[in-house]
Design a protein around this motif. Structure first.
Motif, mmCIF file in Angstrom:
data_model
loop_
_atom_site.group_PDB
_atom_site.id
_atom_site.type_symbol
_atom_site.label_atom_id
_atom_site.label_comp_id
_atom_site.label_asym_id
_atom_site.label_seq_id
_atom_site.Cartn_x
_atom_site.Cartn_y
_atom_site.Cartn_z
ATOM 1 N N TYR A 135 0.959 -1.366 -0.128
ATOM 2 C CA TYR A 135 0.016 -0.053 0.108
ATOM 3 C C TYR A 135 0.830 1.168 0.048
ATOM 4 O O TYR A 135 0.806 2.113 -0.907
ATOM 5 N N ARG A 136 1.936 1.115 0.974
ATOM 6 C CA ARG A 136 2.899 2.471 0.797
ATOM 7 C C ARG A 136 3.663 2.471 -0.324
ATOM 8 O O ARG A 136 4.092 3.835 -0.797
ATOM 9 N N HIS A 137 3.974 1.585 -1.029
ATOM 10 C CA HIS A 137 4.690 1.557 -2.403
ATOM 11 C C HIS A 137 3.867 2.386 -3.437
ATOM 12 O O HIS A 137 4.427 3.205 -3.851
ATOM 13 N N HIS A 138 2.531 1.710 -3.697
ATOM 14 C CA HIS A 138 1.978 2.632 -4.636
ATOM 15 C C HIS A 138 1.364 3.854 -4.322
ATOM 16 O O HIS A 138 1.163 4.788 -5.278
ATOM 17 N N GLY A 139 0.873 4.177 -3.123
ATOM 18 C CA GLY A 139 0.874 5.331 -2.733
ATOM 19 C C GLY A 139 -0.624 5.866 -3.082
ATOM 20 O O GLY A 139 -0.868 7.164 -2.969
ATOM 21 N N LEU B 122 2.325 -2.317 -8.921
ATOM 22 C CA LEU B 122 3.657 -1.636 -8.674
ATOM 23 C C LEU B 122 3.583 -0.340 -9.141
ATOM 24 O O LEU B 122 2.898 -0.118 -10.389
ATOM 25 N N ARG B 123 4.126 0.737 -8.685
ATOM 26 C CA ARG B 123 4.176 2.097 -9.102
ATOM 27 C C ARG B 123 5.439 2.153 -9.956
ATOM 28 O O ARG B 123 6.709 1.977 -9.623
ATOM 29 N N PRO B 124 5.064 2.844 -11.333
ATOM 30 C CA PRO B 124 6.177 2.855 -12.191
ATOM 31 C C PRO B 124 7.119 3.789 -11.848
ATOM 32 O O PRO B 124 6.495 4.999 -10.978
ATOM 33 N N ALA B 125 8.270 3.978 -12.292
ATOM 34 C CA ALA B 125 9.283 4.897 -12.099
ATOM 35 C C ALA B 125 8.837 6.214 -13.012
ATOM 36 O O ALA B 125 8.169 5.952 -14.063
ATOM 37 N N THR B 126 9.311 7.462 -12.711
ATOM 38 C CA THR B 126 8.920 8.600 -13.329
ATOM 39 C C THR B 126 10.060 9.512 -13.725
ATOM 40 O O THR B 126 11.057 9.246 -13.151
ATOM 41 N N PRO C 100 9.830 1.094 -0.815
ATOM 42 C CA PRO C 100 9.968 -0.298 -0.970
ATOM 43 C C PRO C 100 8.718 -1.389 -1.233
ATOM 44 O O PRO C 100 7.635 -0.853 -0.845
ATOM 45 N N HIS C 101 9.067 -2.611 -1.766
ATOM 46 C CA HIS C 101 7.928 -3.508 -2.156
ATOM 47 C C HIS C 101 8.501 -4.800 -1.952
ATOM 48 O O HIS C 101 9.588 -5.029 -2.373
ATOM 49 N N PRO C 102 7.875 -5.874 -1.763
ATOM 50 C CA PRO C 102 8.255 -7.304 -1.707
ATOM 51 C C PRO C 102 8.936 -7.679 -2.860
ATOM 52 O O PRO C 102 10.005 -8.189 -2.990
#
Length: 337
Positions: free
Chosen positions: A184-188, A219-223, A282-284
């Protein structure tokens, strides 16, 4: 020939489309049960879409125009947020109609009125490119029936057709609550609960059609600068049909699925594009050493299957998450090649 049908949604009371000669015929099939999604209890935190009121609060003031905020004009519960999907697909539908000369109907597995539209000849007979969007929460238990899988096999036996499968993310699959919190904290995205698991129906299709893929995570993509999504890492040597001609990036979305390949057999499926991950959170998946996730895959024709099978998330076709010329090139390639 008579004029084309202008309605954007169809159900089992299907009226066949009529066309002028030209481009390929494109259809969208949304694998959810609209009543099951809209009827989820809002007191339950997980495995449901947001209400429109929650969307307005989080995205304020983006949806404070009366057409969104007035309960006499637009539904404020979960149904309201579901209706946003239909608004957001219209630019894609319009683009495809301009490109091919044919309107793009949207079918639902079960629609607002409770009508069930199976994937059968009523959908497939006048379709050349079929998009199946896996936006059904697993908890609603939407399953593909053997007859639907067989109908898709027959569809894929035709020359020149494509099946684009878009199972959405699978957030919070772990029983470990601390891992769910990390995701949850990873994707925001505050509108996504700690557990939001999608796409039983499309998983059934993939299993039945022998597609060795499973959707995992969100997963949150890089920007890069301007909060634009980072460019894709592509495998041009494998893209012999040119699906990614003129394509450098898709659109930004905070939680995209990793399409994990579940076979080691060579030449079964081609990974054409990976998306860099925002590793500042962070993400697993990143803690296991991954810096990119699988974004776009292709199964070329093989054996009795003359058609192409592709995997691309449904958010790539939604105007809710922006778009540019690169994205439009991708849309054009999918419906033209």
């Amino acid at each position: 020939m008579s004029e084309v049908t202008t309605a954007r949604t169809y159900n089992q009371r299907h009226i066949p489309r009529t066309y002028t000669p030209g481009g390929r015929r494109v259809s969208i099939y949304v694998a959810w049960s609209y009543p099951a999604e809209a009827g989820r209890y809002v007191t339950e935190l997980d495995n449901r879409f947001s209400t429109m009121t929650e969307v307005r609060r989080v995205a304020w003031p983006a949806y404070e125009d009366p057409k969104w905020s007035d309960p006499y004009q637009f539904q404020q519960g979960i149904a309201g947020s579901l209706e946003l999907f239909f608004w957001a697909w219209v630019p894609f539908q319009d683009f495809v109609e301009e490109t091919t000369g044919h309107p793009v109907p949207v079918y639902q597995h079960i629609d607002q009125a409770g009508f069930h539209t199976p994937l059968d000849e009523r959908v497939l007979a006048d379709t050349d490119v079929l998009f199946v969007f896996g936006l059904d929460h697993m908890i609603t238990e939407q399953h593909a029936q053997p007859g639907e899988i067989e109908a898709l096999r027959e569809f894929l036996a035709r020359e020149g057709v494509s099946l684009v499968l878009g199972p959405h993310h699978d957030v919070g699959a772990s029983d470990d609550l601390s891992e769910r919190e990390m995701e949850y904290r990873h994707h925001g995205d505050p509108l996504v609960p700690r557990q939001q698991r999608f796409a039983t129906y499309v998983r059934d299709l993939m299993k039945g059609l022998g597609v060795p893929v499973v959707n995992r995570y969100g997963l949150r993509p890089a920007t890069r600068e301007g909060n634009r999504i980072a460019p894709l890492s592509t495998a041009g040597d494998l893209d012999t049909k040119g699906w990614l001609d003129g394509v450098t990036n898709f659109n930004f979305h905070m939680h995209l699925p990793h399409y994990e390949v579940t076979t080691d057999e060579p030449d079964t499926i081609r990974l054409l594009a990976r998306q860099p991950i925002d590793t500042s959170r962070p993400h697993p998946f990143t803690e296991a050493g991954n810096t990119e996730f699988n974004m776009f895959l292709w199964m070329p024709p093989s054996g009795d299957r003359a058609g192409d099978i592709l995997l691309a998330d449904s958010t790539i076709f939604s105007s809710l998450f922006g778009g540019d010329e690169s994205l439009r090139n991708f849309w054009r390639n999918l419906v033209s090649k």
